[in-house]
Design an enzyme around this catalytic site. Structure first.
Site, PDB file in Angstrom:
ATOM      1  N   MET A   2     -43.106   1.614 -17.194  1.00 44.97           N
ATOM      2  CA  MET A   2     -43.941   0.538 -16.681  1.00 44.97           C
ATOM      3  C   MET A   2     -45.260   1.108 -16.156  1.00 44.97           C
ATOM      4  O   MET A   2     -45.262   2.140 -15.501  1.00 44.97           O
ATOM      5  CB  MET A   2     -43.263  -0.170 -15.497  1.00 44.97           C
ATOM      6  N   CYS A  83     -32.972   0.245 -15.331  1.00 41.48           N
ATOM      7  CA  CYS A  83     -33.994   0.123 -14.288  1.00 41.48           C
ATOM      8  C   CYS A  83     -33.375  -0.342 -12.971  1.00 41.48           C
ATOM      9  O   CYS A  83     -32.652  -1.334 -12.939  1.00 41.48           O
ATOM     10  CB  CYS A  83     -35.071  -0.857 -14.761  1.00 41.48           C
ATOM     11  N   ARG A 230     -41.433  11.212 -17.736  1.00 45.58           N
ATOM     12  CA  ARG A 230     -42.588  11.568 -16.910  1.00 45.58           C
ATOM     13  C   ARG A 230     -43.427  12.696 -17.475  1.00 45.58           C
ATOM     14  O   ARG A 230     -44.632  12.754 -17.239  1.00 45.58           O
ATOM     15  CB  ARG A 230     -42.119  11.913 -15.485  1.00 45.58           C
TER      16      ARG A 230
HETATM   17  C1  LIG Z   1     -43.665   4.980 -13.622  1.00 45.30           C
HETATM   18  C2  LIG Z   1     -42.360   4.919 -14.367  1.00 45.30           C
HETATM   19  C3  LIG Z   1     -42.016   3.753 -15.019  1.00 45.30           C
HETATM   20  C4  LIG Z   1     -40.808   3.665 -15.722  1.00 45.30           C
HETATM   21  N1  LIG Z   1     -40.525   2.527 -16.430  1.00 45.30           N
HETATM   22  C5  LIG Z   1     -39.439   2.483 -17.225  1.00 45.30           C
HETATM   23  C6  LIG Z   1     -39.207   1.382 -18.102  1.00 45.30           C
HETATM   24  O1  LIG Z   1     -39.993   0.430 -18.169  1.00 45.30           O
HETATM   25  N2  LIG Z   1     -38.088   1.418 -18.870  1.00 45.30           N
HETATM   26  C7  LIG Z   1     -37.209   2.462 -18.854  1.00 45.30           C
HETATM   27  O2  LIG Z   1     -36.235   2.468 -19.584  1.00 45.30           O
HETATM   28  N3  LIG Z   1     -37.409   3.507 -18.032  1.00 45.30           N
HETATM   29  C8  LIG Z   1     -38.500   3.546 -17.249  1.00 45.30           C
HETATM   30  N4  LIG Z   1     -38.720   4.647 -16.456  1.00 45.30           N
HETATM   31  C9  LIG Z   1     -37.722   5.722 -16.410  1.00 45.30           C
HETATM   32  C10 LIG Z   1     -37.990   6.784 -17.479  1.00 45.30           C
HETATM   33  O3  LIG Z   1     -37.926   6.210 -18.761  1.00 45.30           O
HETATM   34  C11 LIG Z   1     -36.942   7.897 -17.386  1.00 45.30           C
HETATM   35  O4  LIG Z   1     -35.674   7.342 -17.621  1.00 45.30           O
HETATM   36  C12 LIG Z   1     -36.920   8.611 -16.052  1.00 45.30           C
HETATM   37  O5  LIG Z   1     -38.224   8.840 -15.556  1.00 45.30           O
HETATM   38  C13 LIG Z   1     -36.167   9.938 -16.148  1.00 45.30           C
HETATM   39  O6  LIG Z   1     -36.667  10.715 -17.200  1.00 45.30           O
HETATM   40  P1  LIG Z   1     -37.785  11.872 -16.987  1.00 45.30           P
HETATM   41  O7  LIG Z   1     -37.231  12.818 -15.971  1.00 45.30           O
HETATM   42  O8  LIG Z   1     -37.984  12.475 -18.344  1.00 45.30           O
HETATM   43  O9  LIG Z   1     -39.014  11.165 -16.481  1.00 45.30           O
HETATM   44  C14 LIG Z   1     -39.923   4.756 -15.744  1.00 45.30           C
HETATM   45  C15 LIG Z   1     -40.280   5.939 -15.081  1.00 45.30           C
HETATM   46  C16 LIG Z   1     -41.490   6.022 -14.416  1.00 45.30           C
HETATM   47  C17 LIG Z   1     -41.863   7.316 -13.723  1.00 45.30           C
END
Ligand SMILES: Cc1cc2nc3c(=O)[nH]c(=O)nc-3n(C[C@H](O)[C@H](O)[C@H](O)COP(=O)(O)O)c2cc1C
Length: 316
Positions: A2, A83, A230
């Protein structure tokens, strides 16, 4: 993600890497069905393969939104079951759907029978205080049997506020913010690996805390795919496939802005989520400052033209 993976950011990521699979932000199905879906679904053809992620809990509305997504040209539809935000929790979708496996199965099965494109689910390993390996396995099996092509598992629980059930007991839990929910519950990759072993012919993708090529390689020994969130924002050039330099990428994005009627929006706004392109390079701070401060008064293309001299660094 998001507020991050909008069409501008996805266009930018596609310039950086031609192979990765891109996901939209979660779009609420109601908004698509009842609102200005053309604006909400906008994407550029260069983005393929691009997945539309939907949020919601009404099978009828979700399947309508998914159909609009298919007709619009998306390559796949993903249902958000991960989420943890308060808004989503009170609307009873996102991760709260992990409590409703029958409903999730109904949603997936409706979408699957209505669409030609694949349908998938993104979930967590569970909800804090209610999680169990059996529940996760049951959830994955339901989703698979309902026709999903894959499941992405963010390898930590989501901690929701309020009362959780553990066996017969109710326990009070202090909720976490979405940000804390991405950091505090510990990652449990081994659990995801064990689930994968039970579903050898079903695509399981792991997510959460993956930051290096070595980590990707090591996950791929145990699961089918890896999703990175991220890192795409924090260090987009990590994904570089070597075709384009940072300079070429910024120039191409700025021309795209111009061609898409975004020449009128400020460079500061347009590049908001792209400022980490120069992550850890000398001059990165100057470039960020130039784009976010001077960029308030310049169009994206003007900003890129002026950047080199103004920021006093050599863009490569
Ligand atoms: C700002 C932000 C917005 C996110 N929005 C979504 C989203 O809309 N849908 C979703 O499935 N995950 C969303 N996530 C979660 C990420 O997809 C992911 O599952 C989570 O950050 C862990 O993975 P990472 O460590 O690679 O970031 C969001 C994460 C962040 C930081």
């Amino acid at each position: 993600m998001m507020e991050i993976t909008d069409w501008r950011f996805r266009y930018f990521m596609r310039l950086i890497n031609r192979d990765v699979r891109l996901y939209t932000e979660m779009v609420v199905a109601h908004a698509i069905v009842r609102g200005d879906y053309k604006r909400l679904l906008k994407f550029d053809t260069s983005e393929h393969p691009v997945v539309l992620q939907l949020g919601g809990n009404n099978a009828q509305i979700l399947s309508e939104a998914a159909k609009l997504g298919e007709d619009f040209g998306y390559d796949a539809i993903d249902l958000n079951c991960g989420c943890p935000s308060g808004r989503v929790e009170s609307g009873e979708f996102g991760v709260t759907l992990m409590r409703e496996e029958e409903l999730v199965a109904e949603i997936i099965s409706r979408m699957h029978s209505r669409l030609k494109i694949p349908v998938s689910v993104k979930c967590r390993i569970g909800i804090t205080g209610e999680e169990s390996e059996e529940k996760l396995i049951r959830f994955v099996k339901k989703v698979k049997d309902a026709g999903a092509s894959r499941v992405t598992i963010h390898a930590r629980t989501a901690t929701l506020g309020g009362v959780a059930r553990k066996g017969n007991a109710n326990i009070n839990i202090q909720g976490l913010s979405p940000k804390e929910n991405r950091e505090i519950p510990p990652l449990n990759y081994n659990l995801v690996y064990r689930v994968k072993k039970l579903f050898p012919n079903f695509s399981i993708e792991i997510n959460g805390g993956v930051k290096t090529k070595d980590a990707i390689e090591s996950h791929l020994q145990n699961v089918d795919r890896v999703m990175l969130g991220r890192l795409a924002h924090e260090n987009p050039f990590f994904f570089s496939d070597g075709r384009l330099s940072r300079k070429e990428i910024l120039e191409a994005v700025a021309s795209f802005a111009e061609a898409n009627g975004n020449g009128g929006i400020s460079a500061a706004r347009f590049f908001t989520n792209m400022l980490n392109l120069f992550h850890s390079l000398p001059g990165a701070r100057k470039i960020r400052r130039f784009l976010s401060e001077e960029g308030r008064h310049l169009s994206p293309i003007e900003a890129i033209r002026k950047l080199q001299n103004a920021a006093g660094v050599i863009l490569e």
